[in-house]
Scaffold this motif. Structure first.
Motif, PDB file in Angstrom:
ATOM      1  N   THR A 152       1.015  -1.396   0.012  1.00 56.84           N
ATOM      2  CA  THR A 152       0.538  -0.214  -0.050  1.00 56.84           C
ATOM      3  C   THR A 152       0.893   1.208   0.163  1.00 56.84           C
ATOM      4  O   THR A 152       0.623   2.637  -0.631  1.00 56.84           O
ATOM      5  CB  THR A 152      -1.209   0.245   0.865  1.00 56.84           C
ATOM      6  OG1 THR A 152      -2.091  -0.907   1.255  1.00 56.84           O
ATOM      7  CG2 THR A 152      -1.692   1.228   1.335  1.00 56.84           C
ATOM      8  N   LEU A 172      -2.957 -10.356   1.168  1.00 59.58           N
ATOM      9  CA  LEU A 172      -4.192 -10.081   1.338  1.00 59.58           C
ATOM     10  C   LEU A 172      -4.988 -10.978   1.980  1.00 59.58           C
ATOM     11  O   LEU A 172      -6.176 -11.379   1.262  1.00 59.58           O
ATOM     12  CB  LEU A 172      -4.828  -8.574   1.020  1.00 59.58           C
ATOM     13  CG  LEU A 172      -4.163  -7.862   1.183  1.00 59.58           C
ATOM     14  CD1 LEU A 172      -4.460  -6.908   0.058  1.00 59.58           C
ATOM     15  CD2 LEU A 172      -3.998  -6.857   2.008  1.00 59.58           C
ATOM     16  N   THR A 175      -9.172 -11.442   1.413  1.00 61.55           N
ATOM     17  CA  THR A 175      -9.195 -10.770   0.266  1.00 61.55           C
ATOM     18  C   THR A 175      -9.659 -10.944  -0.901  1.00 61.55           C
ATOM     19  O   THR A 175      -9.003 -11.655  -1.547  1.00 61.55           O
ATOM     20  CB  THR A 175      -8.640  -9.345   0.597  1.00 61.55           C
ATOM     21  OG1 THR A 175      -8.538  -9.116   2.360  1.00 61.55           O
ATOM     22  CG2 THR A 175      -9.511  -7.992  -0.121  1.00 61.55           C
ATOM     23  N   ARG A 179     -11.423  -5.825  -4.140  1.00 59.87           N
ATOM     24  CA  ARG A 179     -11.020  -5.673  -3.234  1.00 59.87           C
ATOM     25  C   ARG A 179     -10.042  -4.871  -2.677  1.00 59.87           C
ATOM     26  O   ARG A 179      -9.510  -3.501  -2.867  1.00 59.87           O
ATOM     27  CB  ARG A 179     -11.824  -6.287  -2.157  1.00 59.87           C
ATOM     28  CG  ARG A 179     -11.655  -5.618  -0.581  1.00 59.87           C
ATOM     29  CD  ARG A 179     -12.525  -6.391   0.696  1.00 59.87           C
ATOM     30  NE  ARG A 179     -12.432  -5.158   1.520  1.00 59.87           N
ATOM     31  CZ  ARG A 179     -12.604  -5.795   2.965  1.00 59.87           C
ATOM     32  NH1 ARG A 179     -13.489  -6.742   2.993  1.00 59.87           N
ATOM     33  NH2 ARG A 179     -12.589  -5.067   3.606  1.00 59.87           N
ATOM     34  N   ALA A 180      -9.012  -5.987  -3.151  1.00 64.61           N
ATOM     35  CA  ALA A 180      -7.542  -5.047  -2.844  1.00 64.61           C
ATOM     36  C   ALA A 180      -6.855  -4.499  -4.328  1.00 64.61           C
ATOM     37  O   ALA A 180      -6.747  -3.540  -3.971  1.00 64.61           O
ATOM     38  CB  ALA A 180      -6.373  -6.934  -2.819  1.00 64.61           C
ATOM     39  N   ASP A 182      -8.915  -1.917  -5.751  1.00 58.37           N
ATOM     40  CA  ASP A 182      -9.222  -1.356  -4.849  1.00 58.37           C
ATOM     41  C   ASP A 182      -8.833   0.006  -4.150  1.00 58.37           C
ATOM     42  O   ASP A 182      -8.600   1.427  -4.455  1.00 58.37           O
ATOM     43  CB  ASP A 182     -11.034  -1.190  -4.951  1.00 58.37           C
ATOM     44  CG  ASP A 182     -11.998  -1.525  -6.292  1.00 58.37           C
ATOM     45  OD1 ASP A 182     -11.935  -0.992  -7.254  1.00 58.37           O
ATOM     46  OD2 ASP A 182     -13.292  -2.265  -5.848  1.00 58.37           O
ATOM     47  N   ALA A 183      -8.207  -1.198  -3.225  1.00 57.86           N
ATOM     48  CA  ALA A 183      -7.534  -0.466  -1.909  1.00 57.86           C
ATOM     49  C   ALA A 183      -6.007   0.334  -2.769  1.00 57.86           C
ATOM     50  O   ALA A 183      -5.711   1.023  -2.186  1.00 57.86           O
ATOM     51  CB  ALA A 183      -7.153  -1.496  -0.719  1.00 57.86           C
ATOM     52  N   TRP A 184      -5.636  -0.756  -3.513  1.00 64.59           N
ATOM     53  CA  TRP A 184      -4.264   0.026  -4.094  1.00 64.59           C
ATOM     54  C   TRP A 184      -4.701   1.087  -4.589  1.00 64.59           C
ATOM     55  O   TRP A 184      -3.487   2.012  -5.155  1.00 64.59           O
ATOM     56  CB  TRP A 184      -3.865  -1.357  -4.594  1.00 64.59           C
ATOM     57  CG  TRP A 184      -2.700  -2.435  -3.440  1.00 64.59           C
ATOM     58  CD1 TRP A 184      -2.646  -1.966  -2.644  1.00 64.59           C
ATOM     59  CD2 TRP A 184      -3.138  -3.679  -4.036  1.00 64.59           C
ATOM     60  NE1 TRP A 184      -2.140  -3.419  -1.868  1.00 64.59           N
ATOM     61  CE2 TRP A 184      -2.161  -3.880  -2.355  1.00 64.59           C
ATOM     62  CE3 TRP A 184      -3.192  -4.687  -4.998  1.00 64.59           C
ATOM     63  CZ2 TRP A 184      -1.739  -5.443  -1.661  1.00 64.59           C
ATOM     64  CZ3 TRP A 184      -3.031  -5.962  -4.242  1.00 64.59           C
ATOM     65  CH2 TRP A 184      -2.506  -6.459  -3.401  1.00 64.59           C
ATOM     66  N   ALA A 186      -6.816   3.650  -4.822  1.00 63.87           N
ATOM     67  CA  ALA A 186      -7.155   3.738  -3.436  1.00 63.87           C
ATOM     68  C   ALA A 186      -5.557   5.263  -3.606  1.00 63.87           C
ATOM     69  O   ALA A 186      -5.285   6.096  -2.868  1.00 63.87           O
ATOM     70  CB  ALA A 186      -7.930   4.170  -2.811  1.00 63.87           C
ATOM     71  N   ALA A 187      -4.381   3.543  -3.305  1.00 60.68           N
ATOM     72  CA  ALA A 187      -3.364   4.358  -2.565  1.00 60.68           C
ATOM     73  C   ALA A 187      -2.918   4.806  -3.616  1.00 60.68           C
ATOM     74  O   ALA A 187      -1.060   5.547  -3.225  1.00 60.68           O
ATOM     75  CB  ALA A 187      -2.650   3.228  -2.011  1.00 60.68           C
TER      76      ALA A 187
END
Length: 302
Positions: A152, A172, A175, A179-180, A182-184, A186-187
């Motif tokens: 991240t 993760l 997960t 979803r993973a 999307d998180a990365w 966003a990072a």
């Protein structure tokens, strides 16, 4: 049992594959002066990789023993304590070593193994101001913990994140891929590609997603397949003039086409022993005639 010596290693395999595809490639590595280091230099140089920015090191070469199962999947035993690869200092990673490169690719153990990981990370962060940054975590649970892989945080300055489904499950657990991603995203990472062996790959660009099929190929072994995939991806993006910035001109269709080419390069690597990626003239337009076997990704050291 047969023991063969085959030079390689994650980013080095990617460098070899890129050079063989025709992309001018410079390898920044600490290469031992021992006999394995000599084999390593010969391997990269004979593939057209520029070694002028590499460092000759007094420490011994890292060794990895790759044991193959009946499906060609590799498990690794590493001998990496006090070896040349991980002893980077800030002095050795002066920003001038990047030269005029439009893209910097790193990952595997370089970003997680002390004492050199801090110097490598600072070098990559500095390079992000003028080059596209590509990262492949290529996790090795026997040598680094989950907390060592700060994906991240890396996404704050990485443009491309490529990893395998096995990497994702380690990083993760439980997960979903979506979803993973999307998180990365966003990072900060714009393009994320998750390879799934014989099931192909998922391409995610700023949250827009598509899947890519894996070409059918008779697998000899899977060593270096993921590294070759990365090379194919970067080569295809470079051929469109998309590297050198934040991938501002990239659309999902172009990303998918690049991943389709990358899957061909990886498949051809699976069809031969060791991390021995194809040359440009060995890549056919379509690969559909050979019965498909299960594939995965991996990389050796020397």
């Amino acid at each position: 049992m047969e023991l063969r010596v085959l030079p390689g290693g994650g980013p080095a395999n990617t460098a070899v594959a890129l050079a063989r595809l025709g992309t001018p490639t410079r390898f920044l590595g600490r290469v031992s002066r021992d006999v394995f280091g000599g084999l390593f230099r010969d391997h990269l140089a004979s593939s057209g990789v520029d070694l002028s920015a590499s460092v000759e090191a007094d420490e011994p070469s890292t060794l990895a023993i790759a044991a193959l199962d009946q499906a060609g999947q590799a498990t690794y035993t590493f001998y990496a304590e006090g070896t040349a690869d991980w002893q980077w200092t800030p002095y050795e990673l002066d920003p001038a070593r990047l030269g005029r490169a439009t893209c910097l690719h790193t990952g595997s153990l370089a970003l997680v193994k002390a004492p050199g990981r801090t110097a490598v990370e600072e070098f990559v962060k500095a390079a992000a101001g003028r080059a596209t940054i590509s990262i492949d975590p290529n996790v090795r649970p026997s040598l680094a913990s989950r907390n060592d892989y700060q994906v991240t945080r890396w996404c704050e300055w990485a443009d491309i994140l490529k990893l395998s489904a096995d990497d994702l499950e380690f990083l993760l657990p439980g997960t979903s891929t979506e979803r993973a991603c999307d998180a990365w995203h966003a990072a900060g990472a714009r393009l994320i590609v998750v390879t799934r062996g014989a099931a192909g790959a998922l391409v995610s660009l700023d949250g827009q997603r598509a899947t890519v099929r894996a070409p059918r190929v008779e697998v000899v072994d899977t060593v270096g397949a993921g590294d070759s995939f990365t090379a194919g991806l970067l080569h295809a993006l470079d051929s469109k003039g998309l590297l050198g910035g934040r991938l501002d001109g990239l659309d999902l269709g172009t990303a998918v086409a690049a991943a389709e080419f990358a899957a061909q390069v990886a498949a051809l690597t699976c069809a031969v022993a060791g991390a021995n990626p194809p040359w440009a003239d060995q890549i056919p337009e379509r690969m559909t005639d050979v019965p498909q076997l299960r594939t995965t990704t991996g990389d050796p050291q020397t």
